[in-house]
Write an enzyme that holds these catalytic residues in place. Structure first.
Site, PDB file in Angstrom:
ATOM      1  N   THR A 169     -39.953 -10.138  59.718  1.00  0.00           N
ATOM      2  CA  THR A 169     -40.592 -10.139  58.400  1.00  0.00           C
ATOM      3  C   THR A 169     -40.350 -11.511  57.762  1.00  0.00           C
ATOM      4  O   THR A 169     -39.751 -12.389  58.373  1.00  0.00           O
ATOM      5  CB  THR A 169     -40.016  -9.019  57.501  1.00  0.00           C
ATOM      6  OG1 THR A 169     -38.637  -9.293  57.244  1.00  0.00           O
ATOM      7  CG2 THR A 169     -40.144  -7.653  58.167  1.00  0.00           C
ATOM      8  N   ASP A 215     -36.000 -24.442  54.580  1.00  0.00           N
ATOM      9  CA  ASP A 215     -35.989 -23.862  55.931  1.00  0.00           C
ATOM     10  C   ASP A 215     -34.987 -24.615  56.818  1.00  0.00           C
ATOM     11  O   ASP A 215     -34.194 -24.001  57.535  1.00  0.00           O
ATOM     12  CB  ASP A 215     -37.410 -23.937  56.507  1.00  0.00           C
ATOM     13  CG  ASP A 215     -37.483 -23.428  57.933  1.00  0.00           C
ATOM     14  OD1 ASP A 215     -37.425 -22.195  58.127  1.00  0.00           O
ATOM     15  OD2 ASP A 215     -37.587 -24.248  58.861  1.00  0.00           O
ATOM     16  N   GLU A 264     -44.028 -21.257  56.853  1.00  0.00           N
ATOM     17  CA  GLU A 264     -43.514 -20.020  56.266  1.00  0.00           C
ATOM     18  C   GLU A 264     -44.581 -19.412  55.362  1.00  0.00           C
ATOM     19  O   GLU A 264     -45.533 -20.104  54.963  1.00  0.00           O
ATOM     20  CB  GLU A 264     -42.255 -20.321  55.435  1.00  0.00           C
ATOM     21  CG  GLU A 264     -41.098 -20.847  56.233  1.00  0.00           C
ATOM     22  CD  GLU A 264     -40.665 -19.886  57.339  1.00  0.00           C
ATOM     23  OE1 GLU A 264     -40.264 -18.762  57.047  1.00  0.00           O
ATOM     24  OE2 GLU A 264     -40.745 -20.273  58.519  1.00  0.00           O
ATOM     25  N   GLY A 300     -50.093 -21.453  62.267  1.00  0.00           N
ATOM     26  CA  GLY A 300     -49.017 -20.459  62.353  1.00  0.00           C
ATOM     27  C   GLY A 300     -47.632 -21.061  62.334  1.00  0.00           C
ATOM     28  O   GLY A 300     -46.653 -20.395  62.663  1.00  0.00           O
ATOM     29  N   LYS A 302     -31.357 -23.531  58.810  1.00  0.00           N
ATOM     30  CA  LYS A 302     -31.093 -23.816  60.228  1.00  0.00           C
ATOM     31  C   LYS A 302     -29.817 -24.639  60.398  1.00  0.00           C
ATOM     32  O   LYS A 302     -29.065 -24.436  61.360  1.00  0.00           O
ATOM     33  CB  LYS A 302     -32.306 -24.524  60.842  1.00  0.00           C
ATOM     34  CG  LYS A 302     -33.502 -23.573  60.978  1.00  0.00           C
ATOM     35  CD  LYS A 302     -34.797 -24.306  61.219  1.00  0.00           C
ATOM     36  CE  LYS A 302     -35.954 -23.340  61.442  1.00  0.00           C
ATOM     37  NZ  LYS A 302     -37.268 -23.989  61.399  1.00  0.00           N
ATOM     38  N   GLU A 306     -32.015 -16.152  68.865  1.00  0.00           N
ATOM     39  CA  GLU A 306     -32.313 -17.483  69.399  1.00  0.00           C
ATOM     40  C   GLU A 306     -33.480 -18.147  68.642  1.00  0.00           C
ATOM     41  O   GLU A 306     -33.491 -19.349  68.409  1.00  0.00           O
ATOM     42  CB  GLU A 306     -32.647 -17.379  70.892  1.00  0.00           C
ATOM     43  CG  GLU A 306     -32.902 -18.699  71.568  1.00  0.00           C
ATOM     44  CD  GLU A 306     -31.694 -19.630  71.575  1.00  0.00           C
ATOM     45  OE1 GLU A 306     -30.666 -19.255  72.159  1.00  0.00           O
ATOM     46  OE2 GLU A 306     -31.781 -20.721  70.975  1.00  0.00           O
ATOM     47  N   VAL A 335     -33.700 -20.781  65.213  1.00  0.00           N
ATOM     48  CA  VAL A 335     -33.682 -22.253  65.203  1.00  0.00           C
ATOM     49  C   VAL A 335     -34.497 -22.751  66.391  1.00  0.00           C
ATOM     50  O   VAL A 335     -34.282 -22.325  67.529  1.00  0.00           O
ATOM     51  CB  VAL A 335     -32.239 -22.801  65.301  1.00  0.00           C
ATOM     52  CG1 VAL A 335     -32.250 -24.331  65.268  1.00  0.00           C
ATOM     53  CG2 VAL A 335     -31.366 -22.253  64.185  1.00  0.00           C
ATOM     54  N   LYS A 358     -34.644 -16.180  59.650  1.00  0.00           N
ATOM     55  CA  LYS A 358     -33.480 -17.035  59.423  1.00  0.00           C
ATOM     56  C   LYS A 358     -32.559 -16.500  58.327  1.00  0.00           C
ATOM     57  O   LYS A 358     -31.362 -16.832  58.300  1.00  0.00           O
ATOM     58  CB  LYS A 358     -33.956 -18.446  59.052  1.00  0.00           C
ATOM     59  CG  LYS A 358     -34.567 -19.165  60.221  1.00  0.00           C
ATOM     60  CD  LYS A 358     -35.712 -20.067  59.849  1.00  0.00           C
ATOM     61  CE  LYS A 358     -37.017 -19.328  59.875  1.00  0.00           C
ATOM     62  NZ  LYS A 358     -38.203 -20.166  59.687  1.00  0.00           N
TER      63      LYS A 358
HETATM   64  N1  LIG Z   1     -44.140 -18.642  62.978  1.00  0.00           N
HETATM   65  C1  LIG Z   1     -43.175 -19.420  63.465  1.00  0.00           C
HETATM   66  O1  LIG Z   1     -43.428 -20.462  64.071  1.00  0.00           O
HETATM   67  C2  LIG Z   1     -41.748 -19.003  63.313  1.00  0.00           C
HETATM   68  C3  LIG Z   1     -40.766 -19.673  64.072  1.00  0.00           C
HETATM   69  C4  LIG Z   1     -39.424 -19.285  63.947  1.00  0.00           C
HETATM   70  C5  LIG Z   1     -39.086 -18.290  63.036  1.00  0.00           C
HETATM   71  N2  LIG Z   1     -40.062 -17.692  62.304  1.00  0.00           N
HETATM   72  C6  LIG Z   1     -39.671 -16.618  61.389  1.00  0.00           C
HETATM   73  O2  LIG Z   1     -40.117 -15.386  61.947  1.00  0.00           O
HETATM   74  C7  LIG Z   1     -40.502 -14.479  60.904  1.00  0.00           C
HETATM   75  C8  LIG Z   1     -41.933 -14.038  61.129  1.00  0.00           C
HETATM   76  O3  LIG Z   1     -42.758 -15.172  61.147  1.00  0.00           O
HETATM   77  P1  LIG Z   1     -44.349 -15.004  61.208  1.00  0.00           P
HETATM   78  O4  LIG Z   1     -44.881 -16.345  61.507  1.00  0.00           O
HETATM   79  O5  LIG Z   1     -44.700 -13.834  62.032  1.00  0.00           O
HETATM   80  O6  LIG Z   1     -44.632 -14.660  59.673  1.00  0.00           O
HETATM   81  P2  LIG Z   1     -45.940 -13.953  59.079  1.00  0.00           P
HETATM   82  O7  LIG Z   1     -45.937 -14.288  57.636  1.00  0.00           O
HETATM   83  O8  LIG Z   1     -47.123 -14.262  59.921  1.00  0.00           O
HETATM   84  O9  LIG Z   1     -45.631 -12.400  59.291  1.00  0.00           O
HETATM   85  C9  LIG Z   1     -44.649 -11.704  58.604  1.00  0.00           C
HETATM   86  C10 LIG Z   1     -45.103 -10.264  58.547  1.00  0.00           C
HETATM   87  O10 LIG Z   1     -44.050  -9.498  57.992  1.00  0.00           O
HETATM   88  C11 LIG Z   1     -44.623  -8.556  57.102  1.00  0.00           C
HETATM   89  N3  LIG Z   1     -43.595  -8.211  56.129  1.00  0.00           N
HETATM   90  C12 LIG Z   1     -43.080  -9.008  55.178  1.00  0.00           C
HETATM   91  N4  LIG Z   1     -42.119  -8.342  54.487  1.00  0.00           N
HETATM   92  C13 LIG Z   1     -42.045  -7.105  55.040  1.00  0.00           C
HETATM   93  C14 LIG Z   1     -41.263  -5.962  54.780  1.00  0.00           C
HETATM   94  N5  LIG Z   1     -40.352  -5.934  53.806  1.00  0.00           N
HETATM   95  N6  LIG Z   1     -41.453  -4.865  55.545  1.00  0.00           N
HETATM   96  C15 LIG Z   1     -42.377  -4.854  56.542  1.00  0.00           C
HETATM   97  N7  LIG Z   1     -43.153  -5.924  56.826  1.00  0.00           N
HETATM   98  C16 LIG Z   1     -42.977  -7.032  56.090  1.00  0.00           C
HETATM   99  C17 LIG Z   1     -45.830  -9.224  56.498  1.00  0.00           C
HETATM  100  O11 LIG Z   1     -46.773  -8.273  56.040  1.00  0.00           O
HETATM  101  C18 LIG Z   1     -46.338 -10.056  57.673  1.00  0.00           C
HETATM  102  O12 LIG Z   1     -47.322  -9.352  58.406  1.00  0.00           O
HETATM  103  C19 LIG Z   1     -40.283 -15.240  59.597  1.00  0.00           C
HETATM  104  O13 LIG Z   1     -39.036 -14.873  59.080  1.00  0.00           O
HETATM  105  C20 LIG Z   1     -40.277 -16.699  60.009  1.00  0.00           C
HETATM  106  O14 LIG Z   1     -39.473 -17.495  59.169  1.00  0.00           O
HETATM  107  C21 LIG Z   1     -41.380 -18.011  62.432  1.00  0.00           C
HETATM  108  N1  LIG Z   2     -41.825 -22.613  59.362  1.00  0.00           N
HETATM  109  C1  LIG Z   2     -40.903 -22.940  60.390  1.00  0.00           C
HETATM  110  C2  LIG Z   2     -41.007 -21.936  61.509  1.00  0.00           C
HETATM  111  C3  LIG Z   2     -39.911 -22.084  62.525  1.00  0.00           C
HETATM  112  O1  LIG Z   2     -38.686 -21.660  62.003  1.00  0.00           O
HETATM  113  C4  LIG Z   2     -41.188 -24.337  60.897  1.00  0.00           C
HETATM  114  O2  LIG Z   2     -42.246 -24.886  60.580  1.00  0.00           O
HETATM  115  O3  LIG Z   2     -40.347 -24.895  61.605  1.00  0.00           O
END
Ligand SMILES: NC(=O)c1ccc[n+]([C@@H]2O[C@H](COP(=O)([O-])OP(=O)(O)OC[C@H]3O[C@@H](n4cnc5c(N)ncnc54)[C@H](O)[C@@H]3O)[C@@H](O)[C@H]2O)c1
Ligand SMILES: N[C@@H](CCO)C(=O)O
Length: 353
Positions: free
Chosen positions: A99, A223, A212, A209, A227, A152, A155, A128
């Site tokens: 989420t 962010d 955040e 994608g 990390k 993993e 970060v 994170k």
């Molecule tokens: N996208 C990346 O490149 C990436 C890389 C590393 C870490 N992350 C982390 O991974 C997580 C997910 O990233 P993402 O790109 O899928 O984000 P996103 O915004 O595409 O998806 C997050 C989803 O979580 C849902 N959500 C939010 N709060 C919620 C809750 N309380 N209960 C249920 N659902 C909930 C939202 O509706 C959304 O569909 C984030 O914490 C992000 O920081 C993302």
């Molecule tokens: N929003 C983050 C996703 C990976 O944690 C980034 O751009 O690095």
């Protein structure tokens, strides 16, 4: 053959990409990794929640165009995201938490992780917030319940910095690290070097994608600060909190700053770093730095990240790889499940007939 039942909490870019991988690669994983994954529950703030003890078809989940509350139309579904019930009662071996990252207190993801661990389920997460803010407590809870808390992807997405540093650099005596730890800001800086304005570059990063949900976290350095805390606490044995790390982002850099750097054969990069001081304390920082083009981090472009680990016995060891991206981050979740599988600690995973 082992089958891990998984519950997906959040169904945005990352968990949807994991479902895509499951649809495409379960057979390959069966053959090469010795397990396959079965999605028994999904909960998402926007879509609602669904439990299906026999499993949901991953391909259908990915391809169906669900509207708001759309999981309510499925058998065992509800238009509400009842995370607590899903996490506590779904017949899952592993809860996959993806989420939104909340950089202030990590909630509600910290609670999601707690509910899972307390009910004997492993947690793998890319979020994170819980890792930076509550890792020690969550690891202790996992241990007390005979399960694992793995992160993993928190970060450098799927690039294996945490496990690599812990396992393969054990004994090398890490003294500190510095790196490019945010894909969005690195991508934005590169697009600005190519002449794009800041807002358009951020929009592109969102479309790809990388960003955040609130991209302020990327461009203001929050962010990277999480990390730095995660790496410092995990690899340097520190006990930093986000507020202990000084933090400045890239939003103050103007097109002329970018141009001036280029004229001087240098480039702006957002650098997250931590160092162990002589008295044993650890200091962390996040700030833009103008690096000469011959600096090892100056050539790291786009959403690629890199971290240079300063070790006593090897000198600098630099890890470079994807730092963001949906599939890249879903791979991190798979790598966490591989780690769980390799220790054979799953309490309820079933041997398929
Ligand atoms: N996208 C990346 O490149 C990436 C890389 C590393 C870490 N992350 C982390 O991974 C997580 C997910 O990233 P993402 O790109 O899928 O984000 P996103 O915004 O595409 O998806 C997050 C989803 O979580 C849902 N959500 C939010 N709060 C919620 C809750 N309380 N209960 C249920 N659902 C909930 C939202 O509706 C959304 O569909 C984030 O914490 C992000 O920081 C993302
Ligand atoms: N929003 C983050 C996703 C990976 O944690 C980034 O751009 O690095």
């Amino acid at each position: 053959m082992t089958v891990y039942n998984i519950a997906l909490i959040g169904f945005g870019g990352v968990n949807r990409a994991l479902a895509e991988l499951i649809a495409a690669k379960n057979q390959l994983w069966e053959r090469d990794l010795g397990f396959r994954l079965n999605i028994v529950a999904v909960s998402d703030l926007y879509l609602g929640s669904v439990i299906s003890p026999n499993g949901l078809d991953a391909r259908t989940l990915v391809e169906a165009k669900f509207e708001k509350g759309g999981f309510g139309q499925l058998s065992g579904g509800s238009a509400e995201a009842d995370n607590e019930t899903i996490i506590k009662t779904a017949p899952a071996d592993i809860v996959v938490e993806a989420t939104f990252t909340n950089p202030k207190d990590g909630e509600p993801a910290v609670s999601h992780c707690r509910w899972a661990l307390e009910t004997g389920k492993h947690v793998v997460t890319t979020n994170k917030g819980p890792v930076a803010i509550e890792a020690q407590a969550l690891k202790a809870l996992a241990k007390a319940n005979g399960v694992r808390f793995e992160y993993e992807g928190a970060v450098m997405s799927g690039t294996p910095v945490i496990r690599m540093a812990e396992k393969t650099l054990a004994g090398a005596e890490l003294k500190g690290f510095e790196g490019i730890l945010n894909g969005t800001s690195n991508f934005v800086l590169g697009r600005m070097e190519a002449g794009l304005d800041f807002a358009s570059a951020v929009k592109e990063a969102q479309e790809l994608g990388y960003a955040e949900a609130d991209p302020t976290a990327d461009v203001e350095g929050f962010d990277v600060r999480l990390k730095v805390v995660i790496l410092a606490n995990e690899l340097l044995g520190a006990s930093l909190k986000p507020e202990d790390v000084s933090c400045k982002g890239i939003s103050g850099l103007s097109p002329s700053d970018i141009e001036d750097a280029a004229q001087a054969n240098s480039r702006w990069k957002l650098i997250g770093a931590a160092v162990r001081n002589d008295d044993g304390s650890v200091t962390g920082s996040v700030a833009p730095r103008r690096l000469s083009l011959d600096h090892p981090l100056a050539g790291v472009n786009g959403a690629t990240n890199a971290v240079s680990l300063d070790t006593e016995l090897l000198g600098a060891v630099t890890i470079t790889g994807p730092g963001a991206g949906r599939i890249e981050t879903a791979y991190a979740l798979l790598s966490d499940i591989v780690a769980i599988h390799s220790t054979g600690t799953s309490p309820i995973a079933k041997e398929a007939a």
